[in-house]
Design a protein around this motif. Structure first.
Motif, PDB file in Angstrom:
ATOM      1  N   GLN A   1      60.919  71.074  41.293  1.00  0.00           N
ATOM      2  CA  GLN A   1      60.634  72.349  41.943  1.00  0.00           C
ATOM      3  C   GLN A   1      60.173  73.404  40.936  1.00  0.00           C
ATOM      4  O   GLN A   1      60.404  74.590  41.116  1.00  0.00           O
ATOM      5  CB  GLN A   1      61.877  72.834  42.698  1.00  0.00           C
ATOM      6  CG  GLN A   1      62.282  71.882  43.823  1.00  0.00           C
ATOM      7  CD  GLN A   1      63.560  72.305  44.519  1.00  0.00           C
ATOM      8  OE1 GLN A   1      64.481  72.815  43.886  1.00  0.00           O
ATOM      9  NE2 GLN A   1      63.620  72.091  45.821  1.00  0.00           N
ATOM     10  N   GLY A   2      59.495  72.930  39.890  1.00  0.00           N
ATOM     11  CA  GLY A   2      59.030  73.850  38.860  1.00  0.00           C
ATOM     12  C   GLY A   2      60.125  74.107  37.844  1.00  0.00           C
ATOM     13  O   GLY A   2      61.237  73.587  37.933  1.00  0.00           O
TER      14      GLY A   2
ATOM     15  N   VAL B   1      58.809  68.421  33.540  1.00  0.00           N
ATOM     16  CA  VAL B   1      59.428  67.639  34.613  1.00  0.00           C
ATOM     17  C   VAL B   1      60.630  66.874  34.066  1.00  0.00           C
ATOM     18  O   VAL B   1      61.696  66.831  34.685  1.00  0.00           O
ATOM     19  CB  VAL B   1      58.415  66.668  35.256  1.00  0.00           C
ATOM     20  CG1 VAL B   1      59.125  65.706  36.211  1.00  0.00           C
ATOM     21  CG2 VAL B   1      57.329  67.434  36.002  1.00  0.00           C
TER      22      VAL B   1
ATOM     23  N   MET C   1      53.583  70.340  42.429  1.00  0.00           N
ATOM     24  CA  MET C   1      54.961  69.881  42.655  1.00  0.00           C
ATOM     25  C   MET C   1      54.997  68.768  43.693  1.00  0.00           C
ATOM     26  O   MET C   1      55.738  67.791  43.551  1.00  0.00           O
ATOM     27  CB  MET C   1      55.835  71.061  43.103  1.00  0.00           C
ATOM     28  CG  MET C   1      56.129  72.065  41.997  1.00  0.00           C
ATOM     29  SD  MET C   1      57.327  73.339  42.476  1.00  0.00           S
ATOM     30  CE  MET C   1      56.305  74.390  43.522  1.00  0.00           C
TER      31      MET C   1
END
Length: 280
Positions: free
Chosen positions: A4-5, A46, A16
């Protein structure tokens, strides 16, 4: 786990979605885009956000697919045998494990970055088809099948220097990172320079996009080059007046070498400024 960033990386909704789709499909995420748009950093962020160890394989023009699996160091074994070293009896001592071997045998899921795959020979992606598809390979020297304990989250980046084979593309989930629009770019800048004055940012952004939108540029400045340029503007304490043009026309910005990286582009830009001044 869903990406989610992160605090250090401004990811768009579609990016995303692409990361999470590749994880759901259990396929590598093939990321393309202009150099400097954050393809490599995506894998790093990530991995950090999902708390996964990150293994990185940076590809060069001389890189062979076999190096990602393992290499057999026959020269060292021959030398040790001549010296009477006892370890020559175990061939495992001369197997150099590549990043794929490390990723497959890790005790926990990992993220794996294969960076700039298009730099290698055209056969390189084809040579990895089976390993990426089946998550296994055979080591002939030790006569063992290396199978993935956990399927790694694989990121593959490309700068589009070479076309990738269709059979390889079929095994990947593809995403192209578009160049950020002004609003997204402001968010990216805010992550790196949270205290930057709005007036200075607005003037710098206008100059940056003026330079980038100049037709005929051999290499357009990227996100990373904008960040480098802003870092220099802050370090050198460049005033707002130097960046702003009174008549709202394009002018040669200070420290332009951070944005334009070859003499043809600098000359082209200077010609445009000269022509505008002549037309006043």
């Amino acid at each position: 786990m869903k990406f989610q960033g992160s605090q250090n990386y401004v990811a768009t909704e579609d990016l995303m979605l692409a990361v999470n789709a590749s994880a759901t499909l259990r396929k590598p995420l093939l990321v393309k885009g202009e150099p400097g748009t954050g393809k490599t950093m995506l894998a790093e962020e990530v991995a950090e956000a999902l708390k996964l160890p990150l293994l990185q394989w940076h590809i060069k023009s001389t890189t062979k697919a076999q190096q990602g699996l393992y290499e057999y160091d026959a020269v060292s074994r021959l030398r040790d045998s001549q010296l009477g070293d006892e370890k020559v009896k175990d061939i495992h001592n001369y197997i150099v494990k590549g990043v794929l071997w490390q990723a497959f045998t890790a005790d926990q899921p990992v993220a794996l970055l294969i960076d700039e795959i298009d730099k290698a020979d055209i056969e390189f992606p084809n040579d990895l088809l089976r390993e990426i598809d089946r998550m296994e390979f055979y080591c002939y020297e030790t006569r063992e099948l290396i199978k993935a304990k956990h399927r790694p989250l694989v990121f593959i980046t490309s700068n589009n220097e070479k076309e990738l084979p269709d059979a390889f593309l079929r095994r990947c989930f593809f995403h192209y990172i578009k160049f950020p629009e002004a609003e997204t770019m402001k968010k990216i800048v805010d992550v790196h320079f949270p205290g930057l004055k709005k007036e200075l940012l607005a003037a710098a952004m206008k100059t940056f996009y003026d330079v980038r939108n100049l037709p005929g540029l051999k290499k357009k400045p990227s996100t990373s080059e904008l960040l480098d340029w802003l870092k220099l503007l802050v370090a050198e304490d460049i005033s707002l007046d130097v960046l702003q043009s009174q008549d709202n026309k394009v002018s040669v910005p200070p420290l332009v070498g951070a944005l334009l990286k070859n003499e043809q582009d600098v000359t082209l830009f200077e010609k445009l400024v000269f022509m505008q001044r002549q037309n006043r």
